[in-house]
Design an enzyme around this catalytic site. Sequence first.
Site, short mmCIF file in Angstrom:
data_model
loop_
_atom_site.label_atom_id
_atom_site.label_comp_id
_atom_site.label_asym_id
_atom_site.label_seq_id
_atom_site.Cartn_x
_atom_site.Cartn_y
_atom_site.Cartn_z
N VAL A 47 -2.01 -2.45 -2.44
CA VAL A 47 -1.15 -2.48 -3.65
C VAL A 47 -0.80 -3.90 -4.09
CG1 VAL A 47 -0.15 -0.18 -3.26
CG2 VAL A 47 1.02 -2.21 -2.34
N TYR A 82 12.84 -8.43 4.23
CA TYR A 82 12.82 -7.01 3.85
C TYR A 82 14.05 -6.65 3.00
CZ TYR A 82 12.34 -1.92 4.80
OH TYR A 82 12.22 -0.55 4.71
N LYS A 94 13.93 -5.21 -0.73
CA LYS A 94 14.48 -3.88 -1.04
C LYS A 94 15.60 -3.98 -2.06
CE LYS A 94 11.84 -1.16 1.38
NZ LYS A 94 10.72 -0.51 0.66
N1 LIG Z 1 11.36 4.67 8.00
C1 LIG Z 1 12.53 4.25 7.59
O1 LIG Z 1 13.53 4.34 8.31
C2 LIG Z 1 12.68 3.64 6.22
C3 LIG Z 1 13.98 3.33 5.79
C4 LIG Z 1 14.15 2.77 4.54
C5 LIG Z 1 13.06 2.53 3.73
N2 LIG Z 1 11.81 2.83 4.17
C6 LIG Z 1 10.70 2.54 3.27
O2 LIG Z 1 9.98 3.72 3.01
C7 LIG Z 1 8.60 3.40 2.81
C8 LIG Z 1 7.73 4.20 3.76
O3 LIG Z 1 8.14 3.92 5.08
P1 LIG Z 1 7.55 4.66 6.38
O4 LIG Z 1 8.62 4.64 7.39
O5 LIG Z 1 6.88 5.91 6.01
O6 LIG Z 1 6.47 3.54 6.84
P2 LIG Z 1 5.06 3.63 7.59
O7 LIG Z 1 4.86 2.31 8.22
O8 LIG Z 1 4.99 4.85 8.46
O9 LIG Z 1 4.02 3.85 6.39
C9 LIG Z 1 3.83 2.84 5.44
C10 LIG Z 1 2.44 3.03 4.85
O10 LIG Z 1 2.25 1.97 3.88
C11 LIG Z 1 0.91 1.53 3.99
N3 LIG Z 1 0.74 0.17 3.45
C12 LIG Z 1 1.22 -0.98 3.99
N4 LIG Z 1 0.81 -2.03 3.26
C13 LIG Z 1 0.08 -1.54 2.23
C14 LIG Z 1 -0.60 -2.13 1.15
N5 LIG Z 1 -0.60 -3.47 0.96
N6 LIG Z 1 -1.25 -1.33 0.27
C15 LIG Z 1 -1.27 0.02 0.45
N7 LIG Z 1 -0.64 0.64 1.48
C16 LIG Z 1 0.02 -0.14 2.36
C17 LIG Z 1 0.62 1.59 5.49
O11 LIG Z 1 -0.79 1.60 5.74
C18 LIG Z 1 1.32 2.88 5.88
O12 LIG Z 1 0.45 4.00 5.81
C19 LIG Z 1 8.49 1.89 2.98
O13 LIG Z 1 8.58 1.25 1.72
C20 LIG Z 1 9.70 1.57 3.82
O14 LIG Z 1 10.08 0.23 3.67
C21 LIG Z 1 11.59 3.38 5.39
#
Ligand SMILES: NC(=O)c1ccc[n+]([C@@H]2O[C@H](COP(=O)([O-])OP(=O)(O)OC[C@H]3O[C@@H](n4cnc5c(N)ncnc54)[C@H](O)[C@@H]3O)[C@@H](O)[C@H]2O)c1
Length: 256
Positions: free
Chosen positions: A67, A157, A161
């Site tokens: 992305v 981060y 965010k």
């Molecule tokens: N898990 C949590 O507690 C939490 C809390 C707040 C926010 N978030 C946010 O929610 C979103 C999803 O988190 P998650 O926990 O499912 O994470 P995750 O690490 O399980 O999944 C993230 C996915 O993004 C993909 N990705 C990374 N860089 C990329 C790129 N340059 N292009 C395309 N794809 C890419 C990865 O391959 C992965 O499949 C993220 O933005 C994260 O910051 C997560």
Amino acid sequence: MSEAAPGSGRVAVVTGAARGIGAATAVRLAREGFAVAVCDLDEAGCAATAGRVEEAGGRALAVGVDVSDAPAVEAAIARIAAELGPPVVLVNNAGIIRDNLLFRMSDDDWDSVMSVHLRGAFLMSRAAQRHMTDAGWGRIVNLSSVSALGNRGQANYSAAKAGLQGFTKTLAIELGRFGVTANAIAPGFIATEMTAATAARVGMDFEEFKQAAAKEIPVRRVGVPEDIAGTVAFLVSDDASFVSGQVIYVAGGPRA
Ligand SMILES: NC(=O)c1ccc[n+]([C@@H]2O[C@H](COP(=O)([O-])OP(=O)(O)OC[C@H]3O[C@@H](n4cnc5c(N)ncnc54)[C@H](O)[C@@H]3O)[C@@H](O)[C@H]2O)c1
């Protein structure tokens, strides 16, 4: 897919959909009647999620894309429009963490996090919005985080965010007249590979890490990806057409 389904065959794009929150969101949107473009760096993971979307009754397209790469994003959106249909829903969910205290944070820790979250959401939104404005209907949902309020070890981060929240509000202002809403979801602790990696980094067993986190959360449990997918389903629905520029904290309580 039933004809009465809210998505009615509209095309949704979910980034970071190979696993975790993105995969759960892709499957949920398929259940809501959307065709889903499953986008991620991890192409094998995309194919697995696309299979789950099809099992849930939706049409799916697995798209390997970084992305943060502008030409790759333009090509991905063009391919989705040609093969699945014009995308009118975009969930900017792809994300990475590169945690470190400020004095140890490298230039690369900073740049890579900004690149995926902020540049990625910008590039994807810019490429997809023309299909939404053409349709006179669209939905953009950006994944922020409770870390936007500040979190030790996450200067990069938390800045990204928080930046996504300002980005979301500006999209809402610019695109509202075209029938396009933009909102952000700020999750608290969600059990995924991202939080499992954090547990590993601090040397804790993931189950113990989750139990410790749950004690601090008013509803006394950690979140699961489906908690966020459900909130996305609301924000992309017709019921949410008057909700725009908002940040919804989905954290089991009022604070991180
Ligand atoms: N898990 C949590 O507690 C939490 C809390 C707040 C926010 N978030 C946010 O929610 C979103 C999803 O988190 P998650 O926990 O499912 O994470 P995750 O690490 O399980 O999944 C993230 C996915 O993004 C993909 N990705 C990374 N860089 C990329 C790129 N340059 N292009 C395309 N794809 C890419 C990865 O391959 C992965 O499949 C993220 O933005 C994260 O910051 C997560």
